[in-house]
Design a protein around this motif. Structure first.
Motif, mmCIF file in Angstrom:
data_model
loop_
_atom_site.group_PDB
_atom_site.id
_atom_site.type_symbol
_atom_site.label_atom_id
_atom_site.label_comp_id
_atom_site.label_asym_id
_atom_site.label_seq_id
_atom_site.Cartn_x
_atom_site.Cartn_y
_atom_site.Cartn_z
ATOM 1 N N GLY A 296 19.899 25.655 20.951
ATOM 2 C CA GLY A 296 20.989 25.076 21.731
ATOM 3 C C GLY A 296 20.878 25.338 23.214
ATOM 4 O O GLY A 296 21.782 24.978 23.979
ATOM 5 N N VAL A 297 19.779 25.947 23.650
ATOM 6 C CA VAL A 297 19.578 26.251 25.070
ATOM 7 C C VAL A 297 18.399 25.432 25.589
ATOM 8 O O VAL A 297 17.290 25.503 25.037
ATOM 9 C CB VAL A 297 19.301 27.752 25.294
ATOM 10 C CG1 VAL A 297 19.084 28.035 26.774
ATOM 11 C CG2 VAL A 297 20.471 28.588 24.761
ATOM 12 N N TYR A 298 18.637 24.667 26.643
ATOM 13 C CA TYR A 298 17.585 23.892 27.285
ATOM 14 C C TYR A 298 17.213 24.578 28.582
ATOM 15 O O TYR A 298 18.009 24.654 29.514
ATOM 16 C CB TYR A 298 18.059 22.463 27.555
ATOM 17 C CG TYR A 298 17.011 21.573 28.203
ATOM 18 C CD1 TYR A 298 15.833 21.270 27.538
ATOM 19 C CD2 TYR A 298 17.218 21.039 29.475
ATOM 20 C CE1 TYR A 298 14.873 20.455 28.115
ATOM 21 C CE2 TYR A 298 16.260 20.219 30.060
ATOM 22 C CZ TYR A 298 15.096 19.925 29.379
ATOM 23 O OH TYR A 298 14.146 19.114 29.963
ATOM 24 N N HIS A 299 15.997 25.118 28.612
ATOM 25 C CA HIS A 299 15.554 25.899 29.764
ATOM 26 C C HIS A 299 14.191 25.381 30.182
ATOM 27 O O HIS A 299 13.183 25.659 29.515
ATOM 28 C CB HIS A 299 15.469 27.382 29.396
ATOM 29 C CG HIS A 299 15.443 28.285 30.594
ATOM 30 N ND1 HIS A 299 15.606 29.647 30.505
ATOM 31 C CD2 HIS A 299 15.291 28.024 31.918
ATOM 32 C CE1 HIS A 299 15.545 30.180 31.720
ATOM 33 N NE2 HIS A 299 15.345 29.205 32.589
ATOM 34 N N VAL A 300 14.148 24.607 31.250
ATOM 35 C CA VAL A 300 12.874 24.026 31.681
ATOM 36 C C VAL A 300 11.959 25.138 32.196
ATOM 37 O O VAL A 300 12.421 26.198 32.628
ATOM 38 C CB VAL A 300 13.074 22.952 32.766
ATOM 39 C CG1 VAL A 300 14.002 21.863 32.274
ATOM 40 C CG2 VAL A 300 13.601 23.549 34.060
#
Length: 475
Positions: A296-300
């Motif tokens: 659930g975490v979007y971290h580029v």
């Protein structure tokens, strides 16, 4: 059908406008104001249509500013057996007696799935530009396959110039040769000292300069271009009907994905009513997307953290089309999407855990998985041994992860992304032989090349574009 931006701007115009636009003025991506859905009976009526007829049915609701006869003609001209070496255009092949299928998308001019949409873009650009008596300078970024597909699609198009950025030294030898050996005066290959994300960011920086963009008529062919996504949605319908399932029965799709455009096209098809169960996102070692669907975490990832892998077209740390997905997850809320992307732009994670948006993600049918170099070698070797089918490294990522999520009694369709000939070194490592290549590409690595190497600098890029366009006018 009117179009809006994922970041809140409204009334971007109609299809022909967003086709030429690239990024929206607010930096967002163009989206239709609504997604029409087929009823179950309307879906059944699509069975048995030829590829051009099916493409018309799927795309027409979004392209209502082109006369019906013209759109049908453009699609008939695009999807031909001569161009794609199959009357089915995108043949579906079952692997033995398994429940696993390969959707063959790599029979076009550049041997990669990007051809399916890019050939349509070439015809559509030419049609719209001639009608408006305009010209377009395409600025694109490629991690390997978009570049050659775009350049082959724009050959002989006098109203279009192509400036294609690629990460210097990070494509396969075949991919480099495909692009850099083209000698046409409207094709400009620029190798950027950096990774794909740097190339993509340069494209966005140029697009953000409204005055420069307007003066030099800058457009886009990357999957930030809505027409690319729309054209790709068609082959999900084609594959589903080729399975011969009863009406309403589900099929799952697994898609090797770096920039999220190909798999987002599947989500678009699902939103249009196609009975897709799971959409499986296969990542390589650069597993930003897999991380999101797991946590659930979007971290580029910054460029320095993007690994160079043996499935290089997926060596991406920031997926552009993911913005379209979260826009729909947010209920088409441009303000919310802009807020999330402000966080992305500041290199901060977007955390949806515990929110209604995370519930929407889980309900959307997406799951993910990660593959390694050893995994893809083993998969290439095993599929060759068990089924007599040689696949490329990206497709191997998809097959591996697709098998992991396969459900009993439900077909798992894995999207082929390229022919193995484009990645000879890795395939040779896996099966100890060189994959066959079409005769037209024999010896391509030895052909004369035409490209420039450039630092990761937007000022230098703009100066180069200005210089080359001025030279084109003089010539």
């Amino acid at each position: 059908m009117k179009y809006v931006s994922t970041r809140g701007a409204t009334d971007l115009g109609r299809f022909s406008d967003v086709l030429l636009m690239g990024l929206a003025p607010d930096g967002g991506l163009a989206m239709p104001e609504r997604i029409p859905a087929f009823s179950p009976q309307e879906l059944e009526n699509l069975r048995g249509l030829s590829y051009p007829e099916l493409a018309y049915a799927v795309m027409r609701p979004y392209i209502d500013d082109v006369p019906e006869a013209d759109l049908r003609r453009l699609l008939q001209s695009t999807y031909t057996e001569a161009a794609f070496h199959s009357k089915d255009i995108t043949p579906l092949t079952r692997l033995g007696q398994s429940n696993l299928y390969l959707l063959e998308l790599s029979n076009g001019p550049s041997l990669a799935f990007k051809d399916i949409a890019m050939q349509f873009l070439g015809h559509m650009f030419e049609y719209v530009l001639e009608g408006r008596d305009e010209r377009l300078n395409i600025l694109g970024a490629t991690s390997g396959d978009t570049g050659s597909a775009a350049e082959y699609a724009m050959l002989g198009k006098p109203r279009v110039n192509v400036f294609m950025l690629s990460p210097h030294g990070r494509m396969s030898a075949f991919q480099q040769a495909q692009m850099f050996s083209l000698q046409e005066p409207n094709i400009f290959n620029i190798a950027i000292e950096g990774v794909f994300d740097d190339c993509q960011d340069l494209v966005k920086e140029v697009n953000a300069d409204a005055e420069f963009k307007a003066r030099y008529e800058i457009g886009a062919v990357n999957s930030i271009n809505w027409a690319r996504v729309l054209a790709q949605a068609v082959y999900y319908f084609k594959a589903y009907f080729a399975l011969g399932l009863p009406a309403g029965a589900e099929a799952d799709f697994c898609v090797p994905s770096g920039n999220f455009g190909n798999v987002f096209a599947g989500y678009l098809a699902k939103r249009m009513g196609l009975p897709i169960g799971q959409l499986v996102v296969a990542s390589n070692e650069n597993d930003v997307l897999n991380e999101f669907f797991a946590t659930g975490v979007y971290h580029v990832r910054p460029a320095a953290q993007v690994a160079q892998t043996s499935s290089p077209s997926m060596d991406i740390g920031k997926a552009s089309n993911f913005e379209r997905y979260v826009y729909l997850i947010a209920g088409s809320d441009g303000v919310q999407t802009k807020g999330w992307w402000d966080e992305v732009g500041a290199s901060r994670p977007v955390d949806l855990r515990g929110s209604p948006h995370w519930d929407a993600v889980k309900a959307s049918g997406f799951v993910g998985g990660r593959s390694s170099h050893a995994d893809r070698l083993n998969t290439i070797r095993r599929i060759d041994r068990e089924f007599g089918r040689l696949i490329d490294p990206h497709t191997a990522d998809g097959v591996l992860i697709g098998e992991r999520y396969a459900r009993s009694g439900v077909p798992m369709v894995c999207l082929e992304t390229a022919l193995p000939a484009k990645f000879e070194e890795t395939v040779q490592e896996a099966v100890s032989r060189t994959p066959e290549r079409p005769e037209r590409f024999v010896g391509i690595e030895q052909r004369e090349r035409r490209s420039v190497v450039m630092p990761n600098d937007v000022t230098a890029l703009k100066a180069y574009i200005e210089e080359q366009l001025a030279k084109r006018l003089r010539d």
